[in-house]
Design a protein around this motif. Structure first.
Motif, mmCIF file in Angstrom:
data_model
loop_
_atom_site.group_PDB
_atom_site.id
_atom_site.type_symbol
_atom_site.label_atom_id
_atom_site.label_comp_id
_atom_site.label_asym_id
_atom_site.label_seq_id
_atom_site.Cartn_x
_atom_site.Cartn_y
_atom_site.Cartn_z
ATOM 1 N N ALA A 45 -33.454 3.094 38.155
ATOM 2 C CA ALA A 45 -32.560 4.008 38.873
ATOM 3 C C ALA A 45 -33.091 4.328 40.268
ATOM 4 O O ALA A 45 -33.212 5.485 40.645
ATOM 5 N N GLY A 46 -33.435 3.284 41.012
ATOM 6 C CA GLY A 46 -33.919 3.481 42.369
ATOM 7 C C GLY A 46 -35.239 4.222 42.454
ATOM 8 O O GLY A 46 -35.539 4.840 43.466
ATOM 9 N N SER A 70 -38.076 11.621 34.647
ATOM 10 C CA SER A 70 -36.685 11.389 35.023
ATOM 11 C C SER A 70 -36.033 12.655 35.565
ATOM 12 O O SER A 70 -36.535 13.758 35.355
ATOM 13 N N PRO A 71 -34.873 12.479 36.238
ATOM 14 C CA PRO A 71 -34.066 13.651 36.577
ATOM 15 C C PRO A 71 -33.639 14.341 35.294
ATOM 16 O O PRO A 71 -33.629 13.701 34.236
ATOM 17 N N PRO A 72 -33.278 15.580 35.349
ATOM 18 C CA PRO A 72 -33.045 16.360 36.555
ATOM 19 C C PRO A 72 -34.355 16.848 37.171
ATOM 20 O O PRO A 72 -35.393 16.908 36.514
ATOM 21 N N TYR A 73 -34.255 17.195 38.442
ATOM 22 C CA TYR A 73 -35.391 17.710 39.197
ATOM 23 C C TYR A 73 -35.450 19.224 39.077
ATOM 24 O O TYR A 73 -34.425 19.887 38.997
ATOM 25 N N ARG A 103 -30.483 -1.089 30.340
ATOM 26 C CA ARG A 103 -29.096 -1.318 30.752
ATOM 27 C C ARG A 103 -28.468 0.030 31.038
ATOM 28 O O ARG A 103 -28.955 1.073 30.581
ATOM 29 N N TYR A 104 -27.386 -0.007 31.805
ATOM 30 C CA TYR A 104 -26.689 1.219 32.160
ATOM 31 C C TYR A 104 -25.260 1.151 31.657
ATOM 32 O O TYR A 104 -24.559 0.173 31.851
ATOM 33 N N ASP A 105 -24.827 2.219 30.990
ATOM 34 C CA ASP A 105 -23.453 2.382 30.529
ATOM 35 C C ASP A 105 -23.016 3.759 31.013
ATOM 36 O O ASP A 105 -23.624 4.761 30.627
ATOM 37 N N PRO A 106 -21.982 3.844 31.862
ATOM 38 C CA PRO A 106 -21.571 5.148 32.393
ATOM 39 C C PRO A 106 -21.247 6.179 31.309
ATOM 40 O O PRO A 106 -21.421 7.373 31.527
ATOM 41 N N ALA A 107 -20.828 5.732 30.140
ATOM 42 C CA ALA A 107 -20.487 6.660 29.058
ATOM 43 C C ALA A 107 -21.726 7.209 28.358
ATOM 44 O O ALA A 107 -21.674 8.276 27.744
ATOM 45 N N ASN A 135 -29.677 10.560 29.765
ATOM 46 C CA ASN A 135 -28.595 11.050 30.612
ATOM 47 C C ASN A 135 -29.259 11.748 31.786
ATOM 48 O O ASN A 135 -29.801 12.846 31.635
ATOM 49 N N GLN A 136 -29.242 11.128 32.960
ATOM 50 C CA GLN A 136 -29.935 11.689 34.121
ATOM 51 C C GLN A 136 -29.312 12.990 34.602
ATOM 52 O O GLN A 136 -30.002 13.838 35.162
ATOM 53 N N ALA A 137 -28.009 13.157 34.392
ATOM 54 C CA ALA A 137 -27.339 14.377 34.855
ATOM 55 C C ALA A 137 -27.786 15.600 34.059
ATOM 56 O O ALA A 137 -28.023 16.664 34.623
ATOM 57 N N THR A 138 -27.911 15.448 32.744
ATOM 58 C CA THR A 138 -28.271 16.585 31.892
ATOM 59 C C THR A 138 -29.752 16.600 31.530
ATOM 60 O O THR A 138 -30.272 17.627 31.095
#
Length: 146
Positions: A45-46, A70-73, A103-107, A135-138
């Motif tokens: 993820a960059g 990993s995120p979140p920060y 692998r990445y799956d948006p879901a 889940n990088q967002a949560t």
């Protein structure tokens, strides 16, 4: 921290079961990263996500853990830090970090897979595939062994 053989033997094996994902503590020491670092750490993820193989030496039949940054920060810009093992401070008997795929799956988010070995008193050493989802967002991380 010392682990008795009884603690290691208490790990129960089944076809699919959840692994322990915990906040970084004594497992996540820099001296536990398996050498050479460039072979046993990978970025995704960059560069926002890093996985590393840890060897805590004890318990001997469960010394390998996976480090996840990993995120979140947080408010200071630091990433969350988690380790993945079998249970209660017991890691894997072996970990094929060279088999790590992503692998990445948006879901779902990022998914990782790698071959690991666990100790089971009835069957001794058993091989399986560790599946990690992030889940990088949560910041939610789940780990299952198949």
């Amino acid at each position: 921290m010392r682990w008795t053989l009884g603690a290691v033997l208490s790990v129960v094996m089944s076809p699919v079961w959840a692994q322990e994902v915990v906040d970084c503590d004594w497992h996540a020491r820099a001296d536990a990263i398996v050498e050479p670092w460039e072979v046993n750490t990978r970025r995704f993820a960059g560069g926002d996500v890093r996985l590393a193989l840890l060897d805590t030496i004890e318990p001997a039949a469960g010394a390998f853990h996976i480090l996840v940054l990993s995120p979140p920060y947080d408010e200071l810009g630091g990433r969350q830090c988690k380790t993945i093992g079998v249970s209660a401070g017991v890691g894997f008997s072996g970990a094929g970090f060279e088999t790590l795929t992503a692998r990445y799956d948006p879901a779902v988010g990022l998914s990782f897979a790698m071959e690991v070995t666990t100790y089971d008193p009835e069957y001794e050493f058993l091989s399986g595939t560790l599946i990690i989802t992030l889940n990088q967002a949560t910041g939610a991380i789940e780990a299952m062994l198949e």
